[in-house]
Design a protein around this motif. Sequence first.
Motif, mmCIF file in Angstrom:
data_model
loop_
_atom_site.group_PDB
_atom_site.id
_atom_site.type_symbol
_atom_site.label_atom_id
_atom_site.label_comp_id
_atom_site.label_asym_id
_atom_site.label_seq_id
_atom_site.Cartn_x
_atom_site.Cartn_y
_atom_site.Cartn_z
ATOM 1 N N SER A 6 0.824 -1.221 0.000
ATOM 2 C CA SER A 6 0.000 0.000 0.000
ATOM 3 C C SER A 6 0.851 1.262 0.000
ATOM 4 C CB SER A 6 -0.903 0.021 1.239
ATOM 5 O OG SER A 6 -1.781 -1.074 1.233
ATOM 6 N N SER A 7 2.140 1.115 -0.262
ATOM 7 C CA SER A 7 3.061 2.236 -0.113
ATOM 8 C C SER A 7 3.315 2.971 -1.428
ATOM 9 C CB SER A 7 4.394 1.745 0.458
ATOM 10 O OG SER A 7 5.220 2.842 0.772
ATOM 11 N N PHE A 8 3.114 4.272 -1.377
ATOM 12 C CA PHE A 8 3.314 5.133 -2.543
ATOM 13 C C PHE A 8 4.140 6.358 -2.158
ATOM 14 C CE2 PHE A 8 -0.335 2.670 -3.626
ATOM 15 C CZ PHE A 8 -0.376 2.588 -5.007
ATOM 16 N N VAL A 46 0.384 7.589 7.576
ATOM 17 C CA VAL A 46 0.109 6.246 8.082
ATOM 18 C C VAL A 46 -1.405 6.094 8.204
ATOM 19 C CG1 VAL A 46 0.386 4.646 10.013
ATOM 20 C CG2 VAL A 46 2.313 6.093 9.309
ATOM 21 N N THR A 47 -1.982 5.188 7.423
ATOM 22 C CA THR A 47 -3.442 5.059 7.415
ATOM 23 C C THR A 47 -3.974 4.253 8.590
ATOM 24 O OG1 THR A 47 -3.378 3.086 5.992
ATOM 25 C CG2 THR A 47 -3.539 5.241 4.897
ATOM 26 N N CYS A 53 -7.014 4.948 0.173
ATOM 27 C CA CYS A 53 -8.004 4.314 1.047
ATOM 28 C C CYS A 53 -7.419 3.503 2.192
ATOM 29 C CB CYS A 53 -8.914 3.412 0.221
ATOM 30 S SG CYS A 53 -9.987 4.310 -0.909
ATOM 31 N N GLY A 54 -6.085 3.380 2.272
ATOM 32 C CA GLY A 54 -5.535 2.529 3.314
ATOM 33 C C GLY A 54 -6.077 1.121 3.174
ATOM 34 N N ASP A 55 -6.308 0.454 4.300
ATOM 35 C CA ASP A 55 -6.868 -0.903 4.271
ATOM 36 C C ASP A 55 -8.374 -0.865 4.499
ATOM 37 O OD1 ASP A 55 -4.483 -2.071 3.710
ATOM 38 O OD2 ASP A 55 -4.338 -3.252 5.548
ATOM 39 N N LEU A 56 -9.060 -0.140 3.654
ATOM 40 C CA LEU A 56 -10.515 -0.026 3.761
ATOM 41 C C LEU A 56 -11.156 -1.407 3.621
ATOM 42 C CD1 LEU A 56 -12.977 1.928 3.917
ATOM 43 C CD2 LEU A 56 -12.923 1.966 1.407
ATOM 44 N N GLY A 57 -12.076 -1.716 4.549
ATOM 45 C CA GLY A 57 -12.692 -3.038 4.538
ATOM 46 C C GLY A 57 -14.182 -3.040 4.273
ATOM 47 N N HIS A 58 -14.749 -1.896 3.922
ATOM 48 C CA HIS A 58 -16.208 -1.813 3.739
ATOM 49 C C HIS A 58 -16.545 -0.768 2.689
ATOM 50 C CE1 HIS A 58 -16.287 2.069 5.941
ATOM 51 N NE2 HIS A 58 -15.315 1.513 6.667
ATOM 52 N N ILE A 101 -8.167 10.778 -8.568
ATOM 53 C CA ILE A 101 -7.383 9.548 -8.523
ATOM 54 C C ILE A 101 -7.684 8.821 -7.223
ATOM 55 C CG2 ILE A 101 -5.062 8.556 -8.519
ATOM 56 C CD1 ILE A 101 -4.133 11.089 -10.025
ATOM 57 N N LEU A 102 -8.140 7.579 -7.339
ATOM 58 C CA LEU A 102 -8.459 6.755 -6.178
ATOM 59 C C LEU A 102 -7.449 5.620 -6.081
ATOM 60 C CD1 LEU A 102 -10.543 6.079 -3.889
ATOM 61 C CD2 LEU A 102 -11.607 4.529 -5.549
ATOM 62 N N ILE A 103 -6.750 5.531 -4.946
ATOM 63 C CA ILE A 103 -5.817 4.429 -4.691
ATOM 64 C C ILE A 103 -6.525 3.497 -3.718
ATOM 65 C CG2 ILE A 103 -3.505 3.811 -3.916
ATOM 66 C CD1 ILE A 103 -2.636 6.701 -4.505
ATOM 67 N N VAL A 104 -6.848 2.281 -4.182
ATOM 68 C CA VAL A 104 -7.807 1.453 -3.453
ATOM 69 C C VAL A 104 -7.311 0.015 -3.305
ATOM 70 C CG1 VAL A 104 -9.097 0.940 -5.584
ATOM 71 C CG2 VAL A 104 -10.261 0.825 -3.371
ATOM 72 N N PRO A 105 -7.496 -0.597 -2.115
ATOM 73 C CA PRO A 105 -7.098 -2.000 -1.940
ATOM 74 C C PRO A 105 -8.082 -2.933 -2.627
ATOM 75 C CG PRO A 105 -8.201 -1.238 0.042
ATOM 76 C CD PRO A 105 -8.091 -0.046 -0.881
#
Length: 217
Positions: free
Chosen positions: A9-11, A45-46, A111-116, A131-135
Amino acid sequence: MKLKWYGHSSFLLTSEAGTRILIDPYYKFLGYRMPVPIESDIVVVTHDHADHNKVQAASGDYLLVNEPKSYDRGDVSIDGFKTFHDKVNGKKRGPNIIFRFKIDGLTVCHCGDLGHLLTEEQVREIGKVDILIVPVGEKMTLDGAEAVLVMRQLQATVAIPMHYRTKALGILGRFVFAKVDKFIEAAGTRRTEVKTLQVSKENLAQFTGIVTMQYEE
């Protein structure tokens, strides 16, 4: 603005003025290795998990961004929004922060580690993003289909997937992460692959759809 992906998840986002934003540094994780130290002006840090919070990977007099509030440094403004790492309000994996960056006339959302999926209120607060950076790796975060729904919720012009299985993760990665393919299939839109993404307000439309990035070693 220039974007590099260090895997997971690192940018590193670098503005036209040279402000460097390092997001979710992990230092070392399975087969990934960051080219440390990375000189940074802002370190984000998310959530406080070991594969996202290794700030020792950064160097310099940086601003630490790790709370769901507003920050400003130089030409960059940042807003954090409280979310969760799971679908049960953090009871399984804890809290998570979505960060929205305003850089060079663009709105970038990590979004970090978005779970929902997002609530209507969260969608209103975050607003439309460029721009959306998404898991997309499921199991620990959103799966591919859910990530597409979040992409649509925020009306993202460009979506960059992260937190999915790559060859660098090795055998263990097979059990923990899904591949990016499900996300690409569910989105049903064009895909561009890059090593480094050089994007501006003027050329954003060239990257409409999904941008997959090569792991920067």
